[in-house]
Scaffold this active site. Structure first.
Site, PDB file in Angstrom:
ATOM      1  N   SER B  63       0.796  -1.238   0.000  1.00 37.15           N
ATOM      2  CA  SER B  63       0.000   0.000   0.000  1.00 37.15           C
ATOM      3  C   SER B  63       0.827   1.286   0.000  1.00 37.15           C
ATOM      4  O   SER B  63       0.273   2.368  -0.200  1.00 37.15           O
ATOM      5  CB  SER B  63      -0.933   0.030   1.210  1.00 37.15           C
ATOM      6  N   LYS B  66       0.434   3.523  -2.880  1.00 35.36           N
ATOM      7  CA  LYS B  66      -0.721   4.421  -3.013  1.00 35.36           C
ATOM      8  C   LYS B  66      -0.311   5.889  -2.908  1.00 35.36           C
ATOM      9  O   LYS B  66      -0.965   6.764  -3.474  1.00 35.36           O
ATOM     10  CB  LYS B  66      -1.762   4.089  -1.940  1.00 35.36           C
ATOM     11  N   TYR B 189      -3.553  -2.235 -10.439  1.00 32.58           N
ATOM     12  CA  TYR B 189      -3.486  -2.055  -8.985  1.00 32.58           C
ATOM     13  C   TYR B 189      -2.599  -3.120  -8.343  1.00 32.58           C
ATOM     14  O   TYR B 189      -1.718  -2.823  -7.524  1.00 32.58           O
ATOM     15  CB  TYR B 189      -4.901  -2.102  -8.417  1.00 32.58           C
ATOM     16  N   TYR B 240      -4.189   2.832   7.893  1.00 32.74           N
ATOM     17  CA  TYR B 240      -5.419   2.051   8.067  1.00 32.74           C
ATOM     18  C   TYR B 240      -6.237   2.615   9.235  1.00 32.74           C
ATOM     19  O   TYR B 240      -6.326   3.824   9.396  1.00 32.74           O
ATOM     20  CB  TYR B 240      -5.085   0.560   8.254  1.00 32.74           C
ATOM     21  N   VAL B 258       1.247  -3.766   3.922  1.00 36.09           N
ATOM     22  CA  VAL B 258       1.241  -5.061   4.621  1.00 36.09           C
ATOM     23  C   VAL B 258       2.500  -5.877   4.353  1.00 36.09           C
ATOM     24  O   VAL B 258       2.668  -6.959   4.927  1.00 36.09           O
ATOM     25  CB  VAL B 258      -0.013  -5.911   4.290  1.00 36.09           C
TER      26      VAL B 258
END
Lengths: 304, 304, 304, 304
Positions: B63, B66, B189, B240, B258
């Site tokens: 992530s 992102k 993605y 998160y 992660v």
């Protein structure tokens, strides 16, 4: 930039927004206020205060009081005890929602949604008994304004429209997360929210958050670490379900109230307070947020 | 404090935590990594990079990608267009939850939960066609590492376990919030998440966020204002459902993955990256968060 | 009361409601149907069928097919296996909601919401391979109408607007609650929903539910106990989030579809079908529900 | 089948289940009851009552009282007025959840979840003033037992653990859906729940629901249509979040209470009451549900 010119320019910039939005309508005493009023004040680390517009006019602080009760509990108590009862995460919900509270079994997401602030007040009642008296004593000392008081008409009006907060408090009690009687906690909570302060009073009272936890007399209210942490919670949770947008646009910690006030902190530099009663649909002052947006743009004092 | 000594001290401090938590188990290729590994790197505004531990070992960024796709979309596109499709508020839910997405009719809360990142990827596909190629070109240039690549085994493994992300994407498509074919967006993605980078690569690539939007060659990737705003979103939404706690403990913007990595930014000073694959129950690296906590405590470089 | 007179009277009573509501608009092929059309048919235990209005006009059965696929799975399979994958409780949510599905970790509330019907179709694919072929063979035999078929235009239209159902299916797959490939299950599901039948076809095909599980040729499709149980699920879950109101007003088991049809059962007596494409905001036929309300009022055949 | 033999057989069948589950533990006065106790009674349309086991032992009716208060409000009031304040749909949630109540803005899903029953009690207070007195007068007359009374110890215990119900009531009041003072409504609600009745008392008092609304003296309490509708609500909403399963297994309208009792109705035939304090995880009597399952299987008297 000269601060007086800066404040003057901000007053000019937000002029077209004064009167936009609408005053909080669920409490008659608040609904009567002219939404076009506006004031701004700034206090630097030396304690000098400047203002513009109606910066000396008192208004109902409402949820801004949550910052001070949190600080008093952290000052007087045991951090770990508090954080077992309330979280530190943004809520993703309206400020008075019960949904997440049920999902998380009576533990509010953070100290700045109503449910969380009710647990903080409950802690302060346990610590100090007369929680509002304790809070007023602190605010009077810091602001240098001995006349700060609860607006009894607003308090009575809020108590008379208190079903949602009673629901939240009984709900937490049903999960064992309330130490004092519901009626006592609600009464103290409502009275704290109904304190009247001006922008001048607010920046003086909140300056310790910009000053590493130090009060105006140089004594420590909270540790440097605690002051930073209160600022962090203000940034992530201080403006209801618009905290992300506030961080994005304004970029400094801030706590708003439905009376139209916002207290914001530039760590290591200054405290700023704005007031304009017209609220957007998420409960934050339209002209107030815009003023702070201009403030951080013009000064470059975003934390980011 | 001397930075090399600082990094060494952090390595010592977090040693007892190495191996705590557990590696992400839903992707076999990630589950095989030893959770006790640890690395840390820091890049200052002059571009100097220092590191300790396994700071040159590549790992799956997941992530953290992102942040870069968001920056590329903001650099290449139209801010307003993006913000009509995705919000900027913390979610109050797990990173792959569909609940809030239904409540808010297909508009994800922010660009760093999976649903929001899928809309950002969709935008990048519209802008650049080969979104992953665009991203790799940027990362290779900034990191100075021409060997950066997608780990095809991880990508295949994620694609094979992609039902949740397929559900999110089809769900947004059902609300009209997807421009390109679901299969294309998912493929891009997954490939972006499967890029392998070291802590060294990450701090070099993320330095523009500490440097007001400037790339290492001095050109502007995003404006100063956009850089601040990305930092704001990292702070409020980057870890998160633990963003509030991360702001409280660490006090600087950060984005976790992660794979066990975290990229953090001290605006105007430096970029920091940590890596340790053992995750807590909210998906953030146990030793990584602790290392950043020590880092801001020892340096005093919290934004608050 | 004479049944022909009864049906005539019902046609008169509902005349003012014909055209109320609106045809399902998310599928172009359904949106084109005149919402003012109306038909009703009744089949008694001897197999005699009477009708009024456009009782022989074919229409898209949509969710009414869910009753038959459930019966075929119970007939051919293992009850316990099915009920581990899907519940039997009313949902309290819209028919295509993902919220409850996440809360209950991929186990749909009942077989008549979309998610639950997708698991039933998945079971039928496992049992029969060509699930739609199996269903058509049953419906043709019971209705005596060898021309029953899938409306390929409707099926193609639904497949092209299938993002929500794809989201539901991938979401269940992410919890391990899908045995066959998502694309296969969706294709079979869409084709089952797109079967065209008339009120006459429906009452003949559903008569086994009034007849303790017996097919028209006297063989047992499901046991008496299973037939009762399907009726129970129709009553509690058969009309989307209006099942309580349908039980309150009509008082017999019924299953509606967004094509405007409703199949209802008077256990031990008869099957009734109505059709009128104008839907209320919860997806049930306005004139159809009213016709069944008159039916049970005039006959006294409520189960309560 | 001979009813005495039937009841005897049911007693034998459920013997192994007596003591399964556990008595409600949130009220000390209820938690003390031996979970292995069991009684069953049946009243036919002629008013004859038969029983087996401890069918004459009094127990706390708890939520079963909700059926009678609903009937009294419908008997004395204006249906439409009530249904504007409370829905008729199954809830899909726990009996005391606030989540759906917020989503639907203070309108409870149905009269048998706590929130809905509180609005019904509020209506009865408006109609009759002393709602509990009105209810007791009705129950004494129908049961022929002039000694029926509120168990004051249970009432006091419930009032002392009433935070959840206070939260629900204040929450509805915050939406304007409460006419009388919260304290009054809660007091009456708690007293109604704390009435003690035996299975014999219950079947006599509930017989009007099997008898088209007629009281034992032949007068009309509610219309035939209203009686059917109360039965419909019992079937879809009478056993908390297990109503679908109860309809599936047992197949007749029933209302349970956490005291371990269940009142069930075979329309046009009889009323049945069972009692056994061991509850399953959804709050229904384990042996009680099993007894009713045997009852409808052995008699064939399911409504389906």
């Amino acid at each position: 930039m000269d601060l007086d010119r800066l404040l003057g320019r901000i007053v000019d910039e937000v002029a077209p927004l004064r009167g936009a939005g609408s005053a909080a309508d669920y409490i008659p005493a608040l609904a009567r206020v002219d939404p076009g009023r506006f004031g701004i004040a700034i206090a630097d680390l030396d304690g000098r205060v400047r203002g513009a517009g109606e910066w000396e006019a008192p208004f109902s602080v409402q949820s801004i009081s949550k910052v001070f009760t949190l600080a008093l509990v952290l000052a007087g108590g045991d951090d770990e005890s508090l954080w077992r009862r309330v979280g530190r995460e943004p809520s993703g919900n309206a400020f008075n929602s019960l949904v997440q509270l049920e999902h998380e079994r009576g533990i509010p997401r953070n100290p700045f949604i109503n449910a969380g602030a009710l647990t903080v007040t409950d802690e302060l009642v346990s610590l100090a008994g007369d929680a509002t008296g304790e809070l007023l004593a602190f605010l009077r000392a810091e602001s240098g304004n001995p006349d700060l008081r609860v607006d009894e008409e607003v308090a009575a009006s809020e108590a008379a429209h208190g079903d949602r907060n009673l629901a939240l408090t009984h709900f937490m009690a049903s999960y064992g997360n309330m130490r004092n009687p519901v009626a006592t906690v609600l009464d103290q909570y409502v009275r704290q929210c109904s304190i009247e302060m001006s922008c001048r009073d607010l920046v003086r009272s909140g300056l310790f958050l910009a000053a590493r936890g130090e009060r105006r007399d140089g004594s420590e209210l909270v540790t440097r670490r605690q002051a930073k942490r209160i600022n962090a919670i203000m940034l992530t949770c201080g403006t209801y379900d618009a905290a992300g947008d506030f961080a994005y646009r304004v970029g400094i910690p801030g706590k708003s109230g439905v009376g139209g006030g916002i207290l914001a902190i530039v760590p290591g530099r200054c405290a700023v307070a704005v007031w304009s009663p017209g609220l957007d649909e998420r409960g934050n002052s339209v002209a107030g947020v815009a003023a702070l947006d201009h403030f951080t743009t013009l000064t470059g004092w975003s934390v980011f």
